[in-house]
Design a protein around this motif. Structure first.
Motif, PDB file in Angstrom:
ATOM      1  N   ASP A 734      95.408  70.829  38.186  1.00 20.38           N
ATOM      2  CA  ASP A 734      96.680  70.618  37.499  1.00 20.38           C
ATOM      3  C   ASP A 734      96.700  69.255  36.798  1.00 20.38           C
ATOM      4  O   ASP A 734      97.641  68.480  36.936  1.00 20.38           O
ATOM      5  CB  ASP A 734      97.851  70.737  38.474  1.00 20.38           C
ATOM      6  CG  ASP A 734      99.181  70.968  37.767  1.00 20.38           C
ATOM      7  OD1 ASP A 734      99.154  71.388  36.594  1.00 20.38           O
ATOM      8  OD2 ASP A 734     100.232  70.738  38.380  1.00 20.38           O
ATOM      9  N   ILE A 735      95.629  68.968  36.053  1.00 17.55           N
ATOM     10  CA  ILE A 735      95.558  67.714  35.306  1.00 17.55           C
ATOM     11  C   ILE A 735      96.518  67.788  34.118  1.00 17.55           C
ATOM     12  O   ILE A 735      96.458  68.723  33.323  1.00 17.55           O
ATOM     13  CB  ILE A 735      94.121  67.452  34.806  1.00 17.55           C
ATOM     14  CG1 ILE A 735      93.181  67.296  35.995  1.00 17.55           C
ATOM     15  CG2 ILE A 735      94.081  66.207  33.923  1.00 17.55           C
ATOM     16  CD1 ILE A 735      93.529  66.149  36.912  1.00 17.55           C
ATOM     17  N   LYS A 736      97.395  66.819  34.012  1.00 18.83           N
ATOM     18  CA  LYS A 736      98.336  66.718  32.897  1.00 18.83           C
ATOM     19  C   LYS A 736      98.882  65.296  32.863  1.00 18.83           C
ATOM     20  O   LYS A 736      98.730  64.527  33.827  1.00 18.83           O
ATOM     21  CB  LYS A 736      99.470  67.726  33.032  1.00 18.83           C
ATOM     22  CG  LYS A 736     100.220  67.672  34.368  1.00 18.83           C
ATOM     23  CD  LYS A 736     101.235  68.801  34.456  1.00 18.83           C
ATOM     24  CE  LYS A 736     101.918  68.837  35.819  1.00 18.83           C
ATOM     25  NZ  LYS A 736     102.898  69.935  35.917  1.00 18.83           N
ATOM     26  N   GLY A 776      99.731  75.003  28.555  1.00 19.57           N
ATOM     27  CA  GLY A 776      99.389  73.952  27.611  1.00 19.57           C
ATOM     28  C   GLY A 776      98.159  73.196  28.048  1.00 19.57           C
ATOM     29  O   GLY A 776      97.353  72.764  27.227  1.00 19.57           O
ATOM     30  N   TYR A 777      98.013  73.027  29.362  1.00 18.78           N
ATOM     31  CA  TYR A 777      96.851  72.349  29.933  1.00 18.78           C
ATOM     32  C   TYR A 777      95.879  73.341  30.560  1.00 18.78           C
ATOM     33  O   TYR A 777      94.757  72.993  30.895  1.00 18.78           O
ATOM     34  CB  TYR A 777      97.284  71.350  31.017  1.00 18.78           C
ATOM     35  CG  TYR A 777      98.189  70.252  30.535  1.00 18.78           C
ATOM     36  CD1 TYR A 777      97.671  69.045  30.057  1.00 18.78           C
ATOM     37  CD2 TYR A 777      99.562  70.405  30.556  1.00 18.78           C
ATOM     38  CE1 TYR A 777      98.503  68.037  29.623  1.00 18.78           C
ATOM     39  CE2 TYR A 777     100.411  69.395  30.122  1.00 18.78           C
ATOM     40  CZ  TYR A 777      99.876  68.209  29.655  1.00 18.78           C
ATOM     41  OH  TYR A 777     100.705  67.213  29.220  1.00 18.78           O
ATOM     42  N   LEU A 778      96.322  74.579  30.744  1.00 21.59           N
ATOM     43  CA  LEU A 778      95.553  75.570  31.494  1.00 21.59           C
ATOM     44  C   LEU A 778      94.322  76.012  30.708  1.00 21.59           C
ATOM     45  O   LEU A 778      94.415  76.391  29.538  1.00 21.59           O
ATOM     46  CB  LEU A 778      96.438  76.771  31.802  1.00 21.59           C
ATOM     47  CG  LEU A 778      95.929  77.790  32.804  1.00 21.59           C
ATOM     48  CD1 LEU A 778      95.755  77.165  34.168  1.00 21.59           C
ATOM     49  CD2 LEU A 778      96.903  78.959  32.888  1.00 21.59           C
ATOM     50  N   SER A 796      91.651  70.555  30.762  1.00 21.76           N
ATOM     51  CA  SER A 796      92.967  69.931  30.899  1.00 21.76           C
ATOM     52  C   SER A 796      92.902  68.459  30.521  1.00 21.76           C
ATOM     53  O   SER A 796      93.812  67.928  29.864  1.00 21.76           O
ATOM     54  CB  SER A 796      93.465  70.080  32.339  1.00 21.76           C
ATOM     55  OG  SER A 796      93.492  71.427  32.738  1.00 21.76           O
ATOM     56  N   PHE A 797      91.824  67.781  30.928  1.00 21.43           N
ATOM     57  CA  PHE A 797      91.684  66.371  30.605  1.00 21.43           C
ATOM     58  C   PHE A 797      91.513  66.177  29.098  1.00 21.43           C
ATOM     59  O   PHE A 797      92.016  65.201  28.525  1.00 21.43           O
ATOM     60  CB  PHE A 797      90.496  65.766  31.353  1.00 21.43           C
ATOM     61  CG  PHE A 797      90.331  64.287  31.101  1.00 21.43           C
ATOM     62  CD1 PHE A 797      91.194  63.378  31.685  1.00 21.43           C
ATOM     63  CD2 PHE A 797      89.334  63.810  30.262  1.00 21.43           C
ATOM     64  CE1 PHE A 797      91.066  62.020  31.443  1.00 21.43           C
ATOM     65  CE2 PHE A 797      89.190  62.461  30.017  1.00 21.43           C
ATOM     66  CZ  PHE A 797      90.063  61.560  30.614  1.00 21.43           C
ATOM     67  N   GLY A 798      90.811  67.092  28.437  1.00 27.64           N
ATOM     68  CA  GLY A 798      90.680  67.018  26.988  1.00 27.64           C
ATOM     69  C   GLY A 798      92.032  67.085  26.301  1.00 27.64           C
ATOM     70  O   GLY A 798      92.269  66.395  25.294  1.00 27.64           O
ATOM     71  N   GLU A 815     102.809  75.816  18.571  1.00 28.80           N
ATOM     72  CA  GLU A 815     101.443  75.421  18.265  1.00 28.80           C
ATOM     73  C   GLU A 815     100.853  74.638  19.423  1.00 28.80           C
ATOM     74  O   GLU A 815     101.543  73.834  20.058  1.00 28.80           O
ATOM     75  CB  GLU A 815     101.411  74.552  17.000  1.00 28.80           C
ATOM     76  CG  GLU A 815     101.778  75.288  15.730  1.00 28.80           C
ATOM     77  CD  GLU A 815     101.654  74.397  14.503  1.00 28.80           C
ATOM     78  OE1 GLU A 815     100.793  74.669  13.663  1.00 28.80           O
ATOM     79  OE2 GLU A 815     102.421  73.419  14.411  1.00 28.80           O
ATOM     80  N   HIS A 816      99.585  74.873  19.691  1.00 26.94           N
ATOM     81  CA  HIS A 816      98.899  74.129  20.751  1.00 26.94           C
ATOM     82  C   HIS A 816      98.245  72.903  20.143  1.00 26.94           C
ATOM     83  O   HIS A 816      97.722  72.923  19.031  1.00 26.94           O
ATOM     84  CB  HIS A 816      97.844  75.016  21.416  1.00 26.94           C
ATOM     85  CG  HIS A 816      97.338  74.449  22.710  1.00 26.94           C
ATOM     86  ND1 HIS A 816      96.409  73.441  22.765  1.00 26.94           N
ATOM     87  CD2 HIS A 816      97.653  74.748  23.999  1.00 26.94           C
ATOM     88  CE1 HIS A 816      96.156  73.138  24.015  1.00 26.94           C
ATOM     89  NE2 HIS A 816      96.907  73.925  24.791  1.00 26.94           N
TER      90      HIS A 816
END
Length: 888
Positions: A734-736, A776-778, A796-798, A815-816
């Motif tokens: 769950d990196i965000k 969004g991070y998944l 997620s880190f990217g 938009e992502h």
């Protein structure tokens, strides 16, 4: 040579002698044995009987002789599919779906199964190209290969499947153009009886062929969303008189929408969002059947609200035209469509007054006009649901500014339902609805309908409940369901393999739910069950209890007093002595290592009785309080609420994870409290808040380029330690930016380990396959395949790296962030790499950003769709350290 030819016959004769009374055809027995020989596990009945047609789970036969069906979905099969599958020549149905460790290539011999009507391989891990031999299956009606790892082109030979009704190749890595007969001899244009074309979420490119569609086709659903298709929408689309769902969103389509679209009078769902379409917004007049319409984020000509906003679309539930260059006043009649549930018209230029009169649809739940030019609002008292006006001039009015209309909307994706049933060993499944007619799951209409149809039409005999549902970033509806073994109540009864295969056969009924839910499929979680009781154990417990009772009677009051003293001592030394008595506690008690146990009263006092004045943050878990311990240490205290989206599992995971990892760039767990049904975690206090908070508002001015690189390096270093050097290694999951905290020296620390998984568990397949994380991070590959790896954290880190550059949320306006940056990159721009218009203004003003190009390129490599193309976190940290050296 003669002896060599004789050996197979001899083997078959010996096998027949060995089976004795076995009625199954020896050729089929040999083929099934060969299949299972490639697997590490499978149904136990295959090992305990010699007669497949009589006793093997998942094997159905005709006249107890020839095998006609293989249903082995979600059996935990690991291995490959042997060429021997082609020897089961009487097969009519194969369903190996949701065996996530069934991998390798699909053998060409499958083309020998000339009687096969149904082939379902959803959610496995097959790779390589789709064999052209599938075109030999002349009786095939259902072909579901979605959610695998297939690559290469779609075989043109599939056009020979004259009886095919259901074609689903979605969620793979297929590329190239869509094959048609005019150029390749065979092609998908020949599938006259096909009702379902599901080719979404691949890498298909080139134009949509004009000859792909014809008036002789019976197609109902076309899903081509999330590909790389280019060119114009072909005029021939208007020939599909039976078409009900058309999704072409998230491609690179250009040009005007063809006028023939008005011929699609049965169309229920139309989504052209996120392309480069030009010209006028298409005329929807006369499309009376339309329920769900999305034309967002194209390049249409500026215009006022079209006339069909006011009449004609009486079935419309959802209208979405974000960034559509619409201006002028909003027609009041728009809100009176009787079935309307959601209006999303953000990022346009509507001006004047927003008048939502008295004749408002009773179904209307969400009205979003964020970032328009509205100067006033009049809302009828009949409407008490969500209205979003933030970013409009009207919100500068002090009278309305304080209302919820002008607050930034939350991003709650998951709705939990209250009728969840309780049982110890549920069978869990998630239904993926890819084009529902609605965008709001009305509890009084669609939800009961869904329950009833799953009960009746799918023939599910077990008790079941719908636990929660959510719409993801692709506008797919995910509904999580739980099935309980009959008569289990809250006990420990398990489903047997036979019960699962007979009563929970969900994917073979993929066209049986009402049309309103659109095309769908089921992803099942891996079923693991351990029955806690047996007759021997019960007898042992009874004997033990009798002996203990007799001892108590004999020893008398002295023993009772000693027992109570011992219980008090255990309570003090073992804070988890009562673990399991709470219904939300999961598994064994947490295995903490040298972590302090706090009493509830201690934490209550140091937070001023959990006063709101001490609150420094909130989330799905509850509130975070600032507290001062008696020794003067300042701490952050996270108190889980009763109705928290997190629970016993996250609480346990956090304790076990953080008690084992120690690194300067990982948050330090000071202790916990498990008392009086309270679950509280105590952390070191980090004074400068989250990275997300610091990238928004005035705080972002304190984050210059060098500081942002330092934050990225700190975070990457902490994650690299977590992946490779922690004992044991962990995947965060769950990196965000809200889980990266900044201390008083702006050093970054990774926090919130409630979803983390041990690398060893993931590699051995013992971890839960239910996808978790933050939209969004998944990692899209993790979401698509349920295959979690350390590279999921890298993705997620990217995304976080791109946040450091742009200061924008991962999902904004449909938009992502990855797509926004990829589209904007200009490698000839030496200063800002083409990103000036999407960058954080603080960085634009700073200029001279050394290493900027390398940093952006690294972020884009981290966010590649395929995990194999992403670097390891240690490599990411090393690359960032090189950029830091150039800054000094």
């Amino acid at each position: 040579m003669a002896c060599t030819k004789f050996l197979p016959l001899l083997f078959m004769w010996l096998l027949d002698q060995q089976l004795g009374s076995c009625s199954t055809d020896p050729q089929d027995v040999y083929a099934l044995r060969s299949l299972s020989g490639e697997w590490k596990n499978g149904p136990s009945s295959w090992r305990h009987s010699d007669d497949p047609c009589g006793n093997w789970d998942g094997v159905n036969c005709s006249n107890s002789i020839r095998v006609t069906e293989l249903k082995l979905f979600n059996m935990g099969i690991k291995g490959t599919l042997s060429n021997a599958i082609g020897d089961l020549t009487e097969l009519q149905l194969i369903d190996f779906s949701n065996n996530k460790y069934l991998n390798g290539q699909l053998p060409p011999s499958i083309g020998n199964l000339k009687k096969l009507k149904t082939l379902i391989l959803i959610g496995c891990k097959f790779s390589g190209t789709i064999p052209v031999e599938l075109g030999n299956l002349s009786q095939l009606q259902t072909l579901s290969l979605n959610a695998n790892h297939f690559t290469g082109r779609i075989p043109a030979s599939l056009g020979r499947l004259a009886d095919l009704v259901w074609l689903d190749l979605a969620n793979n890595q297929l590329n190239g153009s869509i094959p048609i007969s005019a150029t390749e001899g065979s092609g998908l244009d020949q599938l006259a009886h096909a009702q379902h074309f599901h080719l979404n979420k691949n890498y298909l490119s080139g134009p949509i062929p004009l000859s792909l569609f014809s008036s002789s086709m019976n197609v109902k659903h076309i899903l081509l969303d999330s590909n790389n298709l280019s060119g114009v929408i072909p005029e021939s689309i208007g020939l599909l008189q039976k078409l009900e769902v058309l999704r072409l969103d998230r491609n690179n389509l250009i040009g005007p929408v063809p006028q023939s679209i008005s011929n699609l009078t049965r169309l229920k769902v139309l989504n052209f969002a996120n392309n480069e379409l030009t010209g006028m917004i298409p005329n929807m007049t006369g499309m009376h059947a339309l329920y769900n319409l999305d034309l967002s984020n194209n390049s249409f000509d500026p215009s006022e609200a079209p006339s069909w906003f006011s009449s004609g679309l009486q079935n419309l539930t959802t209208l979405t035209i974000e960034a559509g260059k619409l201006h002028g006043e909003v027609p009041e009649k728009l809100f009176s469509f009787p079935n309307l549930q959601e209006v999303k018209l953000s990022r346009n230029s509507f001006s004047g007054a927003l008048n939502m009169g008295a004749n408002i649809s009773k179904q209307l739940k969400v009205v979003n006009f964020q970032n328009n030019l509205l100067t006033s609002v009049m809302v009828s008292s009949n409407y008490n649901d969500k209205l979003i006006l933030v970013g409009n001039p009207v919100c500068s009015n002090m009278h309305i500014y304080q209302t919820e209309y002008c607050q930034v909307p939350g991003q709650g994706f998951t709705i939990k339902l209250s009728d969840s049933i309780v049982c110890s060993n549920p069978y869990e499944a998630t239904s993926m609805f890819r084009a529902p007619y609605f965008s709001y799951l009305n509890d009084s209409i669609y939800y009961p309908q869904l329950r009833e149809n799953i009960s009746n039409k799918l023939g599910v005999a077990q008790r079941f409940s719908i636990d929660n549902y959510s719409f993801d970033s692709d506008e797919y509806l995910q509904v999580h369901m739980k099935f309980c073994p009959s008569g289990s109540g809250s006990g420990s009864k398990c489903f047997t393999s036979k019960e699962i295969l007979m009563n929970l056969d969900l994917n073979s009924k993929i066209d049986s739910l009402p049309d309103v839910f659109g095309p769908f499929y089921f992803m099942m979680s891996e079923y693991q069950c351990q029955e806690r009781g047996s007759k021997i154990l019960i007898i042992g417990l009874v004997i033990s209890f009798s002996a203990a009772s007799l001892a108590v009677i004999c020893i008398g009051s002295y023993a009772i007093r000693k027992k109570k003293q011992a219980e008090r001592a255990i309570s003090k030394s073992d804070p988890f002595a009562s673990w399991g008595s709470n219904g939300e506690d999961i598994g064994a008690a947490p295995n903490q290592q040298s972590v302090r146990f706090f009493l509830y009263n201690e934490l209550r006092k140091c937070t001023k009785n959990f006063s709101n004045s001490q609150v420094i943050g909130t989330g799905g878990y509850g509130k975070v309080y600032k507290g001062i311990l008696p020794d003067g240490q300042i701490v952050a205290i996270k108190r889980l609420q009763k109705d928290s989206l997190q629970g016993g599992l996250e609480f346990k995971t956090e304790i076990e994870s953080l008690s084992r990892v120690h690194h300067k760039n990982l948050i330090q767990l000071c202790g916990f409290c498990y008392e009086k049904e309270e679950r509280i975690l105590v952390y070191e206090y980090i004074c400068n808040g989250t990275l997300s908070e610091n990238l928004s508002g005035s705080k972002s001015t304190q984050l210059d380029w060098k500081r942002r690189i330092q934050i990225a390096w700190d975070s990457a270093t902490g994650l690299a330690y977590l992946h490779e050097h922690a004992n044991p290694p962990l995947i965060h999951r769950d990196i965000k930016s809200t889980n990266i905290l900044l201390d008083d020296n702006w050093n970054a620390k990774v926090a919130d380990f409630g979803l983390s998984k041990l690398v060893k568990e993931v590699e051995t397949g013992n971890a839960s396959s239910f996808v978790k994380g933050t939209w969004g991070y998944l990692d899209p590959e993790y979401f698509r395949t349920n295959q979690l790896t350390a590279k999921s954290d890298v993705f997620s880190f990217g995304v976080v790296m791109l946040e450091l550059v742009t200061a924008r949320s991962p999902l904004k306006g449909g938009e992502h962030i990855v797509g926004v940056v990829e589209k904007a990159v200009n490698r000839y721009d030496r200063e800002f790499y083409g990103l000036k218009h999407v960058m954080d203004e603080v960085l634009v003003e700073e200029g001279n950003l050394i290493g900027f190009k390398q940093f952006v390129d690294l972020a884009l490599v981290c966010t590649q769709m395929s995990a194999e193309e992403r670097p390891a976190m240690s490599e990411v940290a090393m690359e960032i350290s090189m950029i830091m050296k150039n800054l000094d």
